[in-house]
Write a protein that holds these residues in place. Structure first.
Motif, PDB file in Angstrom:
ATOM      1  N   VAL A 275      -2.637 -19.638   9.294  1.00 37.89           N
ATOM      2  CA  VAL A 275      -1.213 -19.918   9.509  1.00 37.89           C
ATOM      3  C   VAL A 275      -1.015 -20.831  10.717  1.00 37.89           C
ATOM      4  CG1 VAL A 275       1.046 -18.921  10.024  1.00 37.89           C
ATOM      5  CG2 VAL A 275      -0.483 -17.773   8.412  1.00 37.89           C
TER       6      VAL A 275
ATOM      7  N   THR B 116      -2.211 -17.879   5.057  1.00 37.73           N
ATOM      8  CA  THR B 116      -2.302 -16.472   5.432  1.00 37.73           C
ATOM      9  C   THR B 116      -3.330 -16.307   6.545  1.00 37.73           C
ATOM     10  OG1 THR B 116      -2.466 -14.224   4.544  1.00 37.73           O
ATOM     11  CG2 THR B 116      -4.107 -15.810   3.769  1.00 37.73           C
TER      12      THR B 116
ATOM     13  N   HIS C 143       1.939 -13.028   4.909  1.00 33.81           N
ATOM     14  CA  HIS C 143       1.140 -11.960   5.534  1.00 33.81           C
ATOM     15  C   HIS C 143       0.790 -10.877   4.528  1.00 33.81           C
ATOM     16  CE1 HIS C 143       4.909  -9.751   5.634  1.00 33.81           C
ATOM     17  NE2 HIS C 143       5.451 -10.646   6.443  1.00 33.81           N
TER      18      HIS C 143
ATOM     19  N   SER D 154      -1.272 -12.846  10.777  1.00 34.96           N
ATOM     20  CA  SER D 154      -1.576 -14.170  11.324  1.00 34.96           C
ATOM     21  C   SER D 154      -1.864 -14.138  12.817  1.00 34.96           C
ATOM     22  CB  SER D 154      -0.405 -15.124  11.070  1.00 34.96           C
ATOM     23  OG  SER D 154       0.781 -14.651  11.722  1.00 34.96           O
ATOM     24  N   ASP D 155      -1.350 -13.134  13.517  1.00 32.22           N
ATOM     25  CA  ASP D 155      -1.531 -13.105  14.972  1.00 32.22           C
ATOM     26  C   ASP D 155      -1.335 -11.698  15.526  1.00 32.22           C
ATOM     27  OD1 ASP D 155       1.233 -12.683  14.901  1.00 32.22           O
ATOM     28  OD2 ASP D 155       1.712 -14.257  16.341  1.00 32.22           O
TER      29      ASP D 155
ATOM     30  N   ASN E 155       4.314 -18.483   5.819  1.00 32.07           N
ATOM     31  CA  ASN E 155       3.336 -17.471   6.218  1.00 32.07           C
ATOM     32  C   ASN E 155       3.402 -16.319   5.225  1.00 32.07           C
ATOM     33  OD1 ASN E 155       1.813 -15.443   7.420  1.00 32.07           O
ATOM     34  ND2 ASN E 155       3.286 -15.049   9.059  1.00 32.07           N
TER      35      ASN E 155
END
Length: 313
Positions: free
Chosen positions: A204, A200, A227, A142-143, A225
């Motif tokens: 998110v 996802t 992932h 997500s990041d 979330n």
């Protein structure tokens, strides 16, 4: 108010490769003439003897990766999602998936947020394709924080791993110090009792923003979330669905064969109403990434609109 930090997960990948390279010498990195875009150029500059450019020949690159893995070395294999999952599908299936080799496929520039590159490069089918390969782990960070953690975790994962990374800078939503990545385990980011939003990747952050807007309207949305799309955290999804009674899935991917269908399969034995937010069986188009996300309903406003409409039923 501090400015929101945004980093593209492909950049996270490139930087974390360099950090891993300083710690370990048991892996090599392959690329298909896209090192600047996939960010593996960072590793190439730091460790040129452990980097191999296989040229514009993705199927061959996968074959090379399979050979190196069969010889006992760990491999990161990088190119765009359209080429990794699409053009090289046969080689990924037969040369990596079938013998269950430890090859990490890093697919960047996934989804409609590729933007101006247009429909030919906006791969919205890759999760479905990779989910279909027996034994393939599929991760969509997500990041920045999650992408870095996923790269590290995948290096020691038994069998092939597909990690989907983006071109567009994504908001950093996870604390880089406190975050604990566990492969195959979802993360409940927000508690709620009216509806579950399972998201996802890039979606998110949008789901969190949508949940905040919904809260102002009296709707308590639980945000999860996911992932790791495969294996899916079915226990967490089922528990949340049982609590809220409704589920909305959100993915920057086709609604066919991706996260939404994985969630539906998990809930088949004890079904609840599910609505899938994603690309609705169409090709994308060329345009600025943020405008495309808005047009196709893949932003916070789009998610909020879908949830409110869903709750009317």
């Amino acid at each position: 108010m501090a400015e929101e930090k945004r980093i593209a997960t492909r950049v996270s990948y490139g930087e974390e490769l360099v950090a891993l390279g300083a710690e370990r010498d048991d892996f090599v990195v392959l690329d298909a003439d896209l090192a600047a875009a996939t960010q593996t150029s960072r590793f190439k500059a730091a460790y040129p003897d452990r980097f191999f450019d296989c040229g514009i020949a993705e199927g061959n690159m996968v074959g090379v990766a399979a050979g190196i893995a069969a010889a006992g070395k760990k491999v990161f294999c990088s190119t765009f999602a359209m080429f990794a999952a699409g053009r090289a599908f046969e080689q990924v299936r037969n040369s990596i998936g079938y013998p269950h080799l430890n090859v990490n496929i890093r697919a960047t520039h996934a989804g409609i947020s590729v933007g101006e590159d247009g429909a030919t490069h906006q791969c919205c089918e890759d999760i479905a394709l990779m989910r279909s390969i027996p034994g393939m782990t599929v991760i969509v960070p997500s990041d920045d924080t999650e992408a870095r953690a996923a790269v590290r975790a995948a290096l020691d994962c038994a069998g092939p791993v597909y990690i989907r990374l983006g071109r567009l800078a994504a908001p950093v939503i996870n604390d880089p110090v406190a975050y604990d990545f566990k492969m195959g385990r979802g993360v409940t980011l927000r508690e709620g009792g009216d509806v579950t939003i399972v998201a996802t990747g890039l979606m998110v952050a949008a789901a969190i923003e949508a949940a905040e807007a919904l809260s102002a309207k009296g709707v308590a949305a639980e945000v999860i979330n996911i992932h790791t799309v495969k294996p899916l955290d079915e226990e967490l999804v089922r528990a949340s669905a049982k609590k809220t009674g409704r589920v909305v899935t959100c993915e920057e991917h086709s609604i066919i064969g991706g996260l939404g269908d994985a969630v539906l399969a998990a809930l088949a034995s004890d079904p609840v109403p599910v609505r899938k937010v994603g690309i609705n069986d169409v090709f994308g188009e060329s345009g600025p990434a943020l405008e495309l996300l808005k047009k196709y309903g893949l932003d916070a406003t789009g998610i909020e609109r879908e949830v409110l409409d869903f709750l009317k039923d």
